[in-house]
Design an enzyme around this catalytic site. Structure first.
Site, mmCIF file in Angstrom:
data_model
loop_
_atom_site.group_PDB
_atom_site.id
_atom_site.type_symbol
_atom_site.label_atom_id
_atom_site.label_comp_id
_atom_site.label_asym_id
_atom_site.label_seq_id
_atom_site.Cartn_x
_atom_site.Cartn_y
_atom_site.Cartn_z
ATOM 1 N N LYS A 23 11.355 19.542 53.863
ATOM 2 C CA LYS A 23 10.523 18.531 54.501
ATOM 3 C C LYS A 23 9.269 18.254 53.673
ATOM 4 O O LYS A 23 8.916 17.105 53.407
ATOM 5 C CB LYS A 23 10.142 19.007 55.912
ATOM 6 C CG LYS A 23 9.482 17.938 56.746
ATOM 7 C CD LYS A 23 9.157 18.434 58.151
ATOM 8 C CE LYS A 23 10.404 18.888 58.866
ATOM 9 N NZ LYS A 23 10.330 18.790 60.317
ATOM 10 N N ARG A 93 4.497 21.528 61.429
ATOM 11 C CA ARG A 93 5.962 21.595 61.500
ATOM 12 C C ARG A 93 6.479 22.609 60.498
ATOM 13 O O ARG A 93 5.965 22.714 59.393
ATOM 14 C CB ARG A 93 6.583 20.231 61.158
ATOM 15 C CG ARG A 93 6.339 19.154 62.192
ATOM 16 C CD ARG A 93 7.052 17.877 61.759
ATOM 17 N NE ARG A 93 7.154 16.929 62.838
ATOM 18 C CZ ARG A 93 6.312 15.921 63.038
ATOM 19 N NH1 ARG A 93 5.285 15.748 62.211
ATOM 20 N NH2 ARG A 93 6.480 15.101 64.049
ATOM 21 N N GLY A 102 16.623 26.706 65.302
ATOM 22 C CA GLY A 102 16.431 28.107 65.675
ATOM 23 C C GLY A 102 15.034 28.570 65.330
ATOM 24 O O GLY A 102 14.542 29.550 65.850
ATOM 25 N N MET A 104 10.766 27.716 64.893
ATOM 26 C CA MET A 104 9.769 26.884 65.550
ATOM 27 C C MET A 104 9.801 25.510 64.909
ATOM 28 O O MET A 104 9.890 25.397 63.697
ATOM 29 C CB MET A 104 8.382 27.469 65.388
ATOM 30 C CG MET A 104 7.413 26.810 66.332
ATOM 31 S SD MET A 104 5.737 26.859 65.732
ATOM 32 C CE MET A 104 5.645 25.274 64.942
ATOM 33 N N ARG A 337 15.340 13.103 54.912
ATOM 34 C CA ARG A 337 16.147 14.182 54.322
ATOM 35 C C ARG A 337 17.587 13.689 54.239
ATOM 36 O O ARG A 337 17.957 12.729 54.909
ATOM 37 C CB ARG A 337 16.075 15.443 55.180
ATOM 38 C CG ARG A 337 16.561 15.215 56.590
ATOM 39 C CD ARG A 337 16.463 16.458 57.428
ATOM 40 N NE ARG A 337 16.723 16.142 58.822
ATOM 41 C CZ ARG A 337 16.571 16.985 59.822
ATOM 42 N NH1 ARG A 337 16.124 18.197 59.601
ATOM 43 N NH2 ARG A 337 16.838 16.638 61.057
ATOM 44 N N HIS A 455 19.787 18.311 70.368
ATOM 45 C CA HIS A 455 20.097 19.604 69.751
ATOM 46 C C HIS A 455 21.606 19.856 69.711
ATOM 47 O O HIS A 455 22.168 20.190 68.667
ATOM 48 C CB HIS A 455 19.386 20.717 70.530
ATOM 49 C CG HIS A 455 19.691 22.082 70.003
ATOM 50 N ND1 HIS A 455 20.691 22.867 70.524
ATOM 51 C CD2 HIS A 455 19.151 22.774 68.983
ATOM 52 C CE1 HIS A 455 20.742 24.015 69.847
ATOM 53 N NE2 HIS A 455 19.808 23.981 68.910
ATOM 54 N N ARG A 617 54.133 40.754 47.752
ATOM 55 C CA ARG A 617 53.589 42.105 47.752
ATOM 56 C C ARG A 617 54.510 43.058 48.496
ATOM 57 O O ARG A 617 54.952 42.756 49.606
ATOM 58 C CB ARG A 617 52.217 42.141 48.412
ATOM 59 C CG ARG A 617 51.671 43.559 48.382
ATOM 60 C CD ARG A 617 50.365 43.695 49.065
ATOM 61 N NE ARG A 617 50.501 43.580 50.505
ATOM 62 C CZ ARG A 617 49.461 43.513 51.329
ATOM 63 N NH1 ARG A 617 48.242 43.494 50.831
ATOM 64 N NH2 ARG A 617 49.649 43.432 52.618
ATOM 65 N N SER A 764 45.658 41.160 41.173
ATOM 66 C CA SER A 764 45.130 40.340 42.257
ATOM 67 C C SER A 764 44.128 41.204 43.014
ATOM 68 O O SER A 764 44.460 42.306 43.457
ATOM 69 C CB SER A 764 46.259 39.899 43.183
ATOM 70 O OG SER A 764 45.709 39.141 44.233
ATOM 71 N N ASN A 768 39.616 42.780 50.499
ATOM 72 C CA ASN A 768 39.433 43.351 51.840
ATOM 73 C C ASN A 768 39.368 44.875 51.714
ATOM 74 O O ASN A 768 38.430 45.512 52.174
ATOM 75 C CB ASN A 768 40.596 42.976 52.763
ATOM 76 C CG ASN A 768 40.767 41.480 52.878
ATOM 77 O OD1 ASN A 768 39.818 40.729 52.713
ATOM 78 N ND2 ASN A 768 41.984 41.039 53.153
ATOM 79 N N CYS A 831 43.045 37.738 46.464
ATOM 80 C CA CYS A 831 43.782 37.380 47.667
ATOM 81 C C CYS A 831 43.158 37.962 48.927
ATOM 82 O O CYS A 831 43.709 37.852 50.005
ATOM 83 C CB CYS A 831 45.245 37.757 47.550
ATOM 84 S SG CYS A 831 45.487 39.526 47.354
ATOM 85 N N TYR A 851 42.890 32.169 39.655
ATOM 86 C CA TYR A 851 43.126 31.501 40.938
ATOM 87 C C TYR A 851 42.485 32.270 42.084
ATOM 88 O O TYR A 851 42.166 33.455 41.945
ATOM 89 C CB TYR A 851 44.636 31.329 41.203
ATOM 90 C CG TYR A 851 45.358 32.621 41.466
ATOM 91 C CD1 TYR A 851 45.433 33.147 42.746
ATOM 92 C CD2 TYR A 851 45.959 33.326 40.421
ATOM 93 C CE1 TYR A 851 46.076 34.347 42.987
ATOM 94 C CE2 TYR A 851 46.600 34.524 40.651
ATOM 95 C CZ TYR A 851 46.656 35.045 41.943
ATOM 96 O OH TYR A 851 47.276 36.233 42.188
HETATM 97 C C1 PEP Z 1 43.151 43.056 50.593
HETATM 98 O O1 PEP Z 1 43.054 44.246 50.787
HETATM 99 O O2 PEP Z 1 42.212 42.345 50.200
HETATM 100 C C2 PEP Z 1 44.426 42.381 50.812
HETATM 101 C C3 PEP Z 1 44.575 41.109 50.539
HETATM 102 O O3 PEP Z 1 45.407 43.109 51.388
HETATM 103 P P1 PEP Z 1 45.471 43.390 52.953
HETATM 104 O O4 PEP Z 1 44.450 42.547 53.615
HETATM 105 O O5 PEP Z 1 46.856 43.062 53.382
HETATM 106 O O6 PEP Z 1 45.167 44.855 53.009
HETATM 107 MG MG MG Z 2 44.846 45.455 50.986
#
Ligand code: PEP
Ligand code: MG
Length: 875
Positions: A23, A93, A102, A104, A337, A455, A617, A764, A768, A831, A851
């Site tokens: 702003k 402001r 969220g 002020m 904006r 809002h 896999r 890969s 997770n 992945c 990828y």
């Molecule tokens: C991961 O662990 O990132 C993964 C893709 O395998 P999964 O989520 O099946 O454990």
């Molecule tokens: Mg995994």
């Protein structure tokens, strides 16, 4: 030299967003462009950070600079703070780098006190205006700065209207308002134990402090987490000379977009209200008029307005969202904006701006938020069902999409019920920033009050949640938890369906369906595909998901989790037989039953991919996941398998692990039972040969071994795979190319990636598990305690949603470098869930992965994020 913490509008420009906030930077830019902007100054984001560093106090150094800037402001305005002759009144402001509901928001009319109000009354010859301004100021200051409940003031206002027998605030006269001011001040004293502050400097410093404080309120923290906004950005504060839209019938206020924010149509769009201050428009108390009506009312101002809007749009090369005030026939701009817009509008505007030569494709690519594309992929109502459904009410189509769910009346209720898996539509009189979590959790939002700039409308559009606002035809009793529509009353167990594209309300469940994507979307995504270097694959284990992902532009499968196929009703028995087998012979017997089903799975997937690559896999989860747990289930299975209950129960107990995520899973299964890998390899290769023979697709199967941490275990499993694959091809008398690679999910694999790459054609990143293993907390349980980590600002983001670039990212980088050192042409992908998160996709681009792979509905988002990464950092 002393550090500069305060900038006059005339000292800044649009490039200083990080320091002056969005702003502030734009107010400075407009000032330089010669657009009529009330004069003012900005206290920087660095001053905000310093406020926190200094233990939540404004240091004397910053304070001095604020006072010095007031002096400058007084000179330009020709008025004086607290003056007995011509008092300077200002607005305060907040203004972070990006606008943030969220926090002020606004304090208006600051500088008024018991004497100034008299001066203003006399000078303007308009005591009603003066006292109205003062009572608004007391109310805002008490509420947003001092935390006194707004409702207490509203009750007094309502009581006054009732006592005078009038409906509208504007029907109260000067004496009424003067009396109200006295009541408000008394209320303030009662609540705070002290008089309402009369010194404008105290008022100002308190207000600036309140803005800084609001940067860290819980709602702002939630919003930041949702929108990837770092806590260390801080907020700026803008102090600006007041102009008044409530000085009578030649004054007014408005909110205007340079194009339609819902459709993208190239026509100015907005609302205005004469004799009102901005809050009246936003609060939805009086219904504003469409901006085009101003042309009839005041053609000169209208012309000036449209000219400036055209200038601003050309200058910023983007659709603008502006706030204006007209004070006694003179037009002022209070803000501009880049406007928030629906995904449909964002695409149309981006395409239009490229087609008219304003933007290059690369610039246009950056104008659309990847996460926004989500809304395009989200449900609409099933056309046939819709024909049968009854429209019972209609509101404003505030944010497109369709939603169906049971009615929730409060944000907390919405959140709680959604967490339990219920689909709810949040139905409220109006929403406010503290409702944010409930709004996120809801399928859709319906409000009784408020316009397109309320809002609920603004926030829902930003989140991509379907919203119908301002539906005055329905009556909501939030206490009793009832909605009344056309004399019928509905409660928490009733369904409601809302259409954010038409504003239609249905008091019944209407089925929703996935949308089709065409037109601007295709053009725009085509540009993204031309630009990006990162390929986008999908995580899919069924032909249905695969086809959906390909429609969304996936270029293959990056992760097919074979275990998901094992849960199907017609095969779980065979799978369980395999698991409880006592010896290899029994296991092979069970695997023989599974083989044709797996082969069929892969055949269908290869066919759906029409020759695009697929990474398959091998079995990954702990085996006991497949086993029945309750005694009834065990008894049933034992009967089916000709075992005694006790025998099977003992086997099941044997399979129990204390820490299954770190137990007998991943490639460890194939090390113990290589015949499982043999069966899966056979299914993969045979399916590829079959599909090649039948359809002519040149399939190069990619077999992925999960959860590897040591080169020798990969080599062991890979040898099984290669031996089997060669045998199958030998049997069939034909050969195809195939690759064997691994996932990098264990820190040790990342650290020894140079060795692992000797046996892996590709890596890969399973981020997770890699996140789980690196942080050492369970991906299934972390949500339970991460809340306290956000509250205490230890983490700002869920590391399972947004890649932790500092730690986990470092492992990805190390593994990528080490892998390439051994095998320069190694293919690298990701992945984990992060493959569909924009900032993580950008990281993957920067690290040079080939990828990303993500769930089907996130494929378009990943394509766009990949293109944006290439524009920002070409590779
Ligand atoms: C991961 O662990 O990132 C993964 C893709 O395998 P999964 O989520 O099946 O454990
Ligand atoms: Mg995994």
């Amino acid at each position: 030299m002393e550090k500069k913490y305060v900038y006059l509008f005339s000292e800044g420009n649009a490039s200083m967003k990080n320091l002056l906030g969005g702003k502030g930077a734009n107010l400075a830019e407009m000032t330089t462009l010669g657009i009529p902007v009330p004069t003012g100054f900005t206290v920087t984001t660095e001053a905000c950070n310093k406020y926190y560093e200094d233990g939540k106090t404004i240091s004397s150094e910053v304070m001095e600079q604020i006072y010095a800037s007031i002096k400058e402001l007084e000179k330009v305005a020709g008025k004086e703070f607290g003056s007995e002759e011509d008092p300077l009144l200002v607005s305060v402001r907040s203004g972070a780098r990006v606008s943030m509901p969220g926090m002020m928001d606004t304090i208006l009319n600051l500088g008024l006190n018991d004497s100034a109000v008299e001066v203003v009354a006399n000078k303007t010859n308009n005591p009603r205006f003066a006292y109205d301004s003062y009572r608004r100021f007391i109310q805002m200051f008490s509420d947003v700065v001092m935390g006194i409940e707004k409702r207490l003031f509203e009750d007094k206002l309502d009581a006054m209207k009732e006592a005078r027998g009038v409906k509208l605030d504007t029907d109260l006269n000067a004496d009424d308002l003067k009396e109200l001011v006295a009541q408000f001040k008394e209320l303030y004293k009662k609540e705070k134990g002290e008089e309402f502050p009369q010194d404008p400097k105290v008022q100002l410093i308190e207000s600036i402090t309140a803005v800084f404080r609001s940067w860290d309120n819980p709602r702002a923290i939630v919003y930041r987490r949702l929108n990837d906004i770092p806590g260390d950005w801080g907020t700026a504060v803008n102090v600006q000379q007041m102009v008044f839209g409530n000085k009578g019938e030649t004054s007014g206020t408005g909110v205007i977009f340079s194009r339609n924010p819902a459709t993208g149509e190239n026509k100015i769009y907005g609302e205005y209200l004469m004799n009102a201050q901005g809050e009246d428009v936003v609060a939805g108390i009086r219904t504003p008029q469409p901006i085009y009506q101003l042309e009839e009312q005041d053609p000169v101002i209208y012309k000036q307005l449209t000219d400036i809007i055209a200038t601003l749009e050309a200058h910023y090369k983007d659709m603008q969202d502006m706030e204006i005030t007209i004070e006694e026939g003179k037009l002022y701009f209070l803000q501009t904006r880049n406007g928030k817009r629906t995904a449909q509008a964002a695409l149309k505007i981006a395409v239009d701006l490229v087609e008219d030569g304003t933007l290059t494709k690369e610039e246009a690519i950056l104008k659309v938020e990847p996460k926004q594309l989500d809304t395009l992929l989200h449900p609409a109502f099933d056309v046939e069902e819709l024909k049968k459904a009854n429209v019972v009410a209609k509101g404003l189509p505030a944010s497109p999409g369709a939603a169906c769910g049971k009615i929730a009346f409060t944000a907390d209720e919405s959140k709680e019920r959604a967490e339990k898996g219920e689909k709810v539509v949040l139905v409220r009189l109006e929403t406010s920033p503290e409702d944010i979590e409930g709004m996120i959790a809801a399928e859709g939002i319906l409000t009784v009050r408020g316009g397109m700039t309320s809002h609920a409308a603004v926030v829902a559009r930003g989140m991509g949640t379907c919203c119908v606002a301002g539906c005055g035809e329905i009556k909501v009793d939030e206490k009793a938890k009832t909605v009344t529509i056309e004399d019928k009353t509905y409660g928490v167990d009733d369904y409601i369906s809302i259409d954010g594209s038409t504003g239609n309300i249905y008091a019944e469940a209407v089925k929703t369906v996935s949308p089709e994507i065409t037109g601007h979307f295709a053009t725009f995504m085509g540009w993204a595909d031309e630009i990006r270097k990162l390929k986008v694959r999908t995580n899919a284990d069924t032909p249905r998901d695969t086809i959906q992902a390909v429609e969304f532009g996936a270029e293959g499968i990056g992760l097919c989790r074979t275990e998901h196929m094992f849960f199907a009703e017609d095969r779980i028995m065979a799978v369980r037989e395999m698991i409880v087998a006592k010896n290899e012979e029994q296991r092979r017997k069970a695997l023989d039953k599974i083989l044709p089903m797996q082969r069929q799975d892969f055949t269908e997937i290869y066919e759906a991919l029409e020759g695009m690559p697929a990474t398959i896999r091998f079995l990954d989860p702990p085996l006991h996941e497949f086993v029945p747990h309750s005694d009834e289930e065990i008894a049933e299975l034992a009967k089916e398998m000709g075992l005694t209950f006790e025998e099977l129960k003992a086997t099941v107990e044997d399979l129990h692990e204390f820490n299954p995520m770190m137990g007998h899973r991943g490639c460890r299964l194939a090390v113990s039972y290589p015949e499982i890998a043999e069966m899966q390899t056979r299914a993969v290769i045979e399916a590829a040969l079959d599909v090649k023979a039948k359809k002519g697709y040149d399939i190069v199967p990619e077999i992925m071994i999960p959860l590897v941490g040591e080169i020798k275990e990969l080599k062991y499993v890979k040898d099984v795979v290669v031996k089997t694959a060669e045998a199958v091809m030998e049997e069939r008398g034909t050969k195809i190319e195939y690759h064997v690679g691994t996932m990098i999910e264990i820190p040790r694999a990342a650290l020894t990636a140079d060795e692992i790459a000797k046996e892996a054609d590709f890596f890969s990143f399973g981020t997770n598990d890699l996140t789980q293993m690196t942080f050492g907390f369970s991906r299934d349980d972390a949500a339970k305690f991460l809340g306290s980590y956000y509250d205490k600002k230890i983490y700002e983001q869920d590391p399972f949603a947004k890649l932790d670039q500092t730690g986990v990212g470092q492992l990805v980088k190390i593994a990528a470098e080490k892998g390439r050192a051994t095998r320069p042409d190694i293919k690298l992908g990701i992945c984990g869930e992060h493959g569909g998160d924009p900032s993580s996709v950008e990281f993957c681009h920067n690290v040079g992965l080939n990828y990303v792979s993500c769930s089907p509905f996130r494929v378009p988002l990943a394509r766009l994020a990949a293109a944006q990464a290439q524009v920002k950092n070409p590779r």
